[in-house]
Design a protein around this motif. Structure first.
Motif, PDB file in Angstrom:
ATOM      1  N   LYS A  35       0.827  -1.201   0.000  1.00  0.00           N
ATOM      2  CA  LYS A  35       0.000   0.000   0.000  1.00  0.00           C
ATOM      3  C   LYS A  35       0.867   1.259   0.000  1.00  0.00           C
ATOM      4  CE  LYS A  35      -2.104   2.847   3.389  1.00  0.00           C
ATOM      5  NZ  LYS A  35      -2.140   3.044   4.825  1.00  0.00           N
ATOM      6  N   LEU A  67       0.717   3.788  -3.295  1.00  0.00           N
ATOM      7  CA  LEU A  67       0.230   5.159  -3.150  1.00  0.00           C
ATOM      8  C   LEU A  67       1.369   6.170  -3.234  1.00  0.00           C
ATOM      9  CD1 LEU A  67      -2.543   4.452  -0.589  1.00  0.00           C
ATOM     10  CD2 LEU A  67      -2.846   5.745  -2.694  1.00  0.00           C
ATOM     11  N   PHE A 122      -8.169  12.386  -0.213  1.00  0.00           N
ATOM     12  CA  PHE A 122      -7.130  11.540   0.376  1.00  0.00           C
ATOM     13  C   PHE A 122      -5.878  12.367   0.672  1.00  0.00           C
ATOM     14  CE2 PHE A 122      -3.639   8.361  -0.308  1.00  0.00           C
ATOM     15  CZ  PHE A 122      -3.813   7.706   0.903  1.00  0.00           C
ATOM     16  N   ILE A 123      -5.486  13.195  -0.308  1.00  0.00           N
ATOM     17  CA  ILE A 123      -4.301  14.038  -0.117  1.00  0.00           C
ATOM     18  C   ILE A 123      -4.528  15.022   1.022  1.00  0.00           C
ATOM     19  CG2 ILE A 123      -2.833  15.803  -1.172  1.00  0.00           C
ATOM     20  CD1 ILE A 123      -3.308  14.402  -3.854  1.00  0.00           C
ATOM     21  N   LEU A 149       4.671   9.852   5.089  1.00  0.00           N
ATOM     22  CA  LEU A 149       4.861   8.409   5.005  1.00  0.00           C
ATOM     23  C   LEU A 149       5.024   7.973   3.552  1.00  0.00           C
ATOM     24  CD1 LEU A 149       2.177   7.096   7.514  1.00  0.00           C
ATOM     25  CD2 LEU A 149       4.623   7.350   7.880  1.00  0.00           C
ATOM     26  N   TYR A 150       4.515   8.779   2.625  1.00  0.00           N
ATOM     27  CA  TYR A 150       4.499   8.388   1.223  1.00  0.00           C
ATOM     28  C   TYR A 150       5.538   9.125   0.373  1.00  0.00           C
ATOM     29  CZ  TYR A 150       0.029   6.285   2.407  1.00  0.00           C
ATOM     30  OH  TYR A 150      -0.948   5.531   2.987  1.00  0.00           O
ATOM     31  N   PRO A 200      -6.458   1.752  -5.244  1.00  0.00           N
ATOM     32  CA  PRO A 200      -5.548   2.514  -4.383  1.00  0.00           C
ATOM     33  C   PRO A 200      -6.277   3.399  -3.385  1.00  0.00           C
ATOM     34  CG  PRO A 200      -5.372   3.244  -6.676  1.00  0.00           C
ATOM     35  CD  PRO A 200      -6.253   2.048  -6.662  1.00  0.00           C
ATOM     36  N   ALA A 229      -9.207   2.782  -1.986  1.00  0.00           N
ATOM     37  CA  ALA A 229      -9.722   1.924  -0.921  1.00  0.00           C
ATOM     38  C   ALA A 229      -8.598   1.530   0.027  1.00  0.00           C
ATOM     39  CB  ALA A 229     -10.369   0.679  -1.522  1.00  0.00           C
ATOM     40  N   LEU A 230      -7.445   1.131  -0.530  1.00  0.00           N
ATOM     41  CA  LEU A 230      -6.302   0.773   0.315  1.00  0.00           C
ATOM     42  C   LEU A 230      -5.915   1.947   1.197  1.00  0.00           C
ATOM     43  CD1 LEU A 230      -3.931  -1.164  -2.124  1.00  0.00           C
ATOM     44  CD2 LEU A 230      -5.043  -2.067  -0.104  1.00  0.00           C
ATOM     45  N   GLY A 231      -5.872   3.138   0.569  1.00  0.00           N
ATOM     46  CA  GLY A 231      -5.448   4.330   1.290  1.00  0.00           C
ATOM     47  C   GLY A 231      -6.376   4.691   2.428  1.00  0.00           C
ATOM     48  N   LEU A 259      -8.867   2.679   3.817  1.00  0.00           N
ATOM     49  CA  LEU A 259      -9.320   1.628   4.729  1.00  0.00           C
ATOM     50  C   LEU A 259      -8.210   1.028   5.587  1.00  0.00           C
ATOM     51  CD1 LEU A 259     -11.918  -0.201   2.471  1.00  0.00           C
ATOM     52  CD2 LEU A 259     -12.293   1.531   4.222  1.00  0.00           C
ATOM     53  N   LEU A 260      -7.000   0.873   5.015  1.00  0.00           N
ATOM     54  CA  LEU A 260      -5.934   0.280   5.815  1.00  0.00           C
ATOM     55  C   LEU A 260      -5.383   1.318   6.783  1.00  0.00           C
ATOM     56  CD1 LEU A 260      -3.767  -1.983   3.489  1.00  0.00           C
ATOM     57  CD2 LEU A 260      -5.564  -2.621   5.062  1.00  0.00           C
ATOM     58  N   PRO A 261      -5.051   0.904   7.994  1.00  0.00           N
ATOM     59  CA  PRO A 261      -4.470   1.857   8.953  1.00  0.00           C
ATOM     60  C   PRO A 261      -3.089   2.309   8.483  1.00  0.00           C
ATOM     61  CG  PRO A 261      -4.329  -0.384   9.789  1.00  0.00           C
ATOM     62  CD  PRO A 261      -5.151  -0.452   8.542  1.00  0.00           C
ATOM     63  N   GLU A 262      -2.695   3.470   8.950  1.00  0.00           N
ATOM     64  CA  GLU A 262      -1.380   3.982   8.572  1.00  0.00           C
ATOM     65  C   GLU A 262      -0.285   3.177   9.256  1.00  0.00           C
ATOM     66  OE1 GLU A 262      -0.952   8.120   9.313  1.00  0.00           O
ATOM     67  OE2 GLU A 262      -2.326   8.677   7.713  1.00  0.00           O
ATOM     68  N   ALA A 263       0.791   2.952   8.511  1.00  0.00           N
ATOM     69  CA  ALA A 263       1.928   2.245   9.078  1.00  0.00           C
ATOM     70  C   ALA A 263       3.176   2.723   8.366  1.00  0.00           C
ATOM     71  CB  ALA A 263       1.763   0.737   8.906  1.00  0.00           C
ATOM     72  N   LEU A 313       7.125   1.768   6.674  1.00  0.00           N
ATOM     73  CA  LEU A 313       7.877   0.673   6.079  1.00  0.00           C
ATOM     74  C   LEU A 313       8.741   0.030   7.155  1.00  0.00           C
ATOM     75  CD1 LEU A 313       9.044   2.322   2.740  1.00  0.00           C
ATOM     76  CD2 LEU A 313       7.165   0.724   3.076  1.00  0.00           C
ATOM     77  N   SER A 371       8.018   6.632  -1.278  1.00  0.00           N
ATOM     78  CA  SER A 371       8.238   5.381  -0.563  1.00  0.00           C
ATOM     79  C   SER A 371       8.813   4.286  -1.468  1.00  0.00           C
ATOM     80  CB  SER A 371       6.926   4.907   0.050  1.00  0.00           C
ATOM     81  OG  SER A 371       5.885   5.017  -0.895  1.00  0.00           O
TER      82      SER A 371
END
Lengths: 344, 308
Positions: free
Chosen positions: A45, A49, B25-26, B37-38, B100, B102-104, B106-110, B112, B238
């Motif tokens: 992910k 992104l 999202f941005i 993070l990105y 992308p 949905a992933l952005g 729905l998934l929690p931030e983490a 690498l 990333s």
């Protein structure tokens, strides 16, 4: 070729959709997937992104500039400005991208119109291959992506220019017949009546300043979707490769100079990235592949890739396209190794 | 409303939602500091600007949908952007934009971590990173040409300790500065540069006190008492980030959770890793810290200029 495209694209996207369904449904499948390796999903992910966000500014810039020109500058003006001498013409075609920073996707319809309006075909074809690289937007994005190695941006521009001059001179000498598919126009008329692509003149299509601004926005937001799907597909494949394939495996392929370059050219062909954003993908392979291989990726990709070949085949005669693609492959392979040897 | 108008309206609305989704999202990332993070900080203003452009496009699509519902053509550029008719094709195309997003969302931030570091291949305190940056050129510092007898004894002694060539000159100067410090705290802004300097002039720094922070990384080539204090170094985004780290030895290393953040201090020594001799840290003090706001480090392209 077409088979690869017809089968490959839906398969990949089916993969996307399957994952999407898993994520949305969340009926145990997702937790099963997550329990396998949540860290890999997270990395995937972040990479996917990351690339998409990174490319947005450049795609948008390219799309808006191209749309502005499309709407505000008439093709007839360009056709009138085109020089008559072959050498001057080839240089003109190679450098036209400086004025018209179009992406390769926007390039082919424009060139088709230009050739119909009287631009010599060899100049138009050189523009198709040089334009996506020899232009300020692409230079800036390459320079940004390779901040540690500014030589890469210059080498990319220089090599593309040299190759296109060679290609243009060869075409101006050997290309005697009209390279356009003779029946493209009639075919379009018979198929869906969409002949407007061939005869539409933007400067007359929209009325007044605001009409033109609206047309620009219309063109830009539509093109964003045309190009966006290739960028997302490219980002998806890159993220899959990086999260699933060990660096050693890639390094094994990239180890040999010839095989490394050839592999990266094949990758560029398959990924079909927009030239305004492919430098970020190339930079992510930095350190795994030799600079010559990255250069080959950056020069070959915008000239020849899956989607542009499909578009070329729809516009130009098959023999011409095949000859040019083979020639470009050889020139980029040799040229990238030579340039990296001398410069990078 | 004619069928084709309805179809166009639906398309425009879907596109408006997708474009607006990316813009949102941005904005959401920018507000919560998640953008870092990105992508690298120097790219952030451009990405934020692109959110504006995405908004403008989304609003235009809503306008076009409105026009279509009235049976009018929106301002047409005549470039044949007419959406495809086939429904599976449309589902596929729009699905690619939804994934992308949905992933952005729905998934929690983490951040690498070890799993990607293992795939990308860890670079340990790395004079070889210099070689990478110089695209394959050998970075081992060559000894200065002998015979230029000038200078006082002190200066020439430190020259002999920190030999350099044109590519490593700034590392030699930085090395001398580090050498003068009683304890070296590895700074985030020069994480890679500092590790590179320590490794480049390894012999001089053996026994020195060093402190640094990073996430815990382990692989099979390490001994039971070894782990690495690691950071991802990001250029632009990333996807181009690469992991760097310093191997550390610590009796209780096996008890450390991988990917947890630690601050360690200890003395430098030479150790064994994967059949080679490397620089490593003999840990005297270790504490657990929370994930820093800026988990990545960024190569400093102006490092050379600091020492001219």
């Amino acid at each position: 070729m077409t088979v690869v495209y017809r089968v490959g694209m839906p398969l990949l996207t089916a993969g996307c959709l399957a994952m999407l369904a898993l994520i949305l449904a969340d009926n145990g499948w997702l937790s099963a997937l997550a329990s396998l390796d949540p860290a890999t999903v997270q990395s995937f992910k972040l990479l996917l992104l990351g690339i998409i966000l990174e490319t947005f500014p450049f795609i948008l810039l390219g799309v808006f500039v191209s749309a502005l020109l499309q709407v505000f500058v008439s093709d007839a003006t360009i056709a009138r400005l085109t020089p008559k001498h072959p050498v001057a013409g080839v240089l003109f075609g190679s450098l036209l991208g400086l004025l018209f920073p179009l992406c390769e996707c926007g390039m082919i319809p424009v060139v088709r119109r230009l050739i119909r309006k009287g631009m010599p075909p060899y100049i138009g074809m050189v523009f198709i291959f040089a334009g996506p690289i020899v232009n300020p937007v692409v230079f800036t994005s390459t320079y940004t992506a390779f901040r540690g190695q500014p030589g890469m941006a210059y080498a990319r521009l220089g090599l593309a220019l040299a190759i296109c001059v060679v290609l243009g001179l060869l075409l101006s000498r050997f290309l005697k017949r009209n390279p356009l598919k003779r029946d493209a126009y009639e075919l379009a008329a018979a198929n869906n009546g969409a002949t407007s692509i061939y005869e539409h003149d933007h400067s007359q299509g929209a009325k007044g300043f605001w009409g033109r601004m609206a047309a620009t926005l219309a063109h830009a937001s539509d093109e964003l979707f045309d190009i966006g799907k290739y960028v997302i597909l490219g980002a998806f494949l890159t993220a899959v490769v990086q999260t699933s394939v060990d660096r050693e495996v890639l390094a094994g392929i990239g180890g040999g100079t010839w095989s490394g370059s050839a592999f990266m050219m094949g990758l560029a062909f398959l990924l079909s990235l927009c030239s305004t954003s492919d430098a970020f993908v190339a930079a992510s392979f930095n350190g795994i592949f030799a600079p010559s291989a990255l250069l080959a990726f950056l020069v070959f990709g915008p000239m020849v890739d899956l989607k542009s070949v499909l578009m070329l085949l729809g516009t130009f005669r098959t023999k011409i396209v095949a000859a040019i693609v083979l020639l470009l492959f050889a020139l980029v392979l040799g040229g990238s190794l030579l340039t990296a040897q001398l410069w990078l | 409303m004619a069928g084709s108008d309805r179809r166009r309206m639906v398309h425009y609305l879907i596109r408006a939602v997708l474009l607006g989704g990316f813009a949102l999202f941005i904005v959401q990332l920018a507000r919560g500091d998640g953008l870092s993070l990105y992508i690298a900080p120097r790219m952030e203003p451009f990405v934020k600007l692109s959110a504006l452009a995405l908004y403008a496009s989304a609003i235009y699509q809503v306008y076009a949908a409105f026009r279509a519902s009235k049976g009018q053509q929106a301002a047409d550029c005549g470039c044949d952007h007419e959406p495809p008719v086939s429904i599976p094709k449309n589902v596929i195309v729009y699905g690619m934009f939804v994934l992308p997003l949905a992933l952005g969302f729905l998934l929690p931030e983490a951040t690498l971590g070890s799993s990607l570091a293992a795939k990308k291949g860890m670079t340990f305190a790395g004079a070889e990173t210099l070689a990478n940056a110089r695209s394959g050129e050998r970075a081992a510092p060559s000894l200065p040409a002998s015979g230029n007898g000038g200078g006082d004894a002190n200066a020439s002694a430190s020259e002999a300790m920190f030999p350099s060539d044109e590519y490593t000159a700034s590392y030699a100067v930085y090395g001398k500065q580090l050498y003068a410090q009683p304890a070296i705290a590895v700074p985030d802004q020069w994480f890679i540069e500092t590790l590179t300097t320590l490794d480049l002039y390894r012999k001089n720094f053996i026994g020195k006190q060093v402190e640094l922070s990073g996430f815990v990384y382990r692989d099979e080539a390490m001994g039971a008492d070894q782990f690495a204090v690691s950071r991802f170094a990001m250029n632009c985004c990333s996807a181009d980030s690469l992991p760097y780290g310093l191997v550390a030895t610590f009796d209780n290393a096996a008890a450390l959770r991988k990917d947890s953040w630690v601050k360690v201090s200890g003395t430098l020594e030479e150790g064994q890793y994967d059949g080679g001799t490397i620089l490593q840290l003999l840990v005297t003090h270790i504490e657990s810290i929370r994930t820093p706001d800026s988990p990545y480090v960024y190569p400093d392209y102006n490092f050379d200029k600091q020492f001219e």
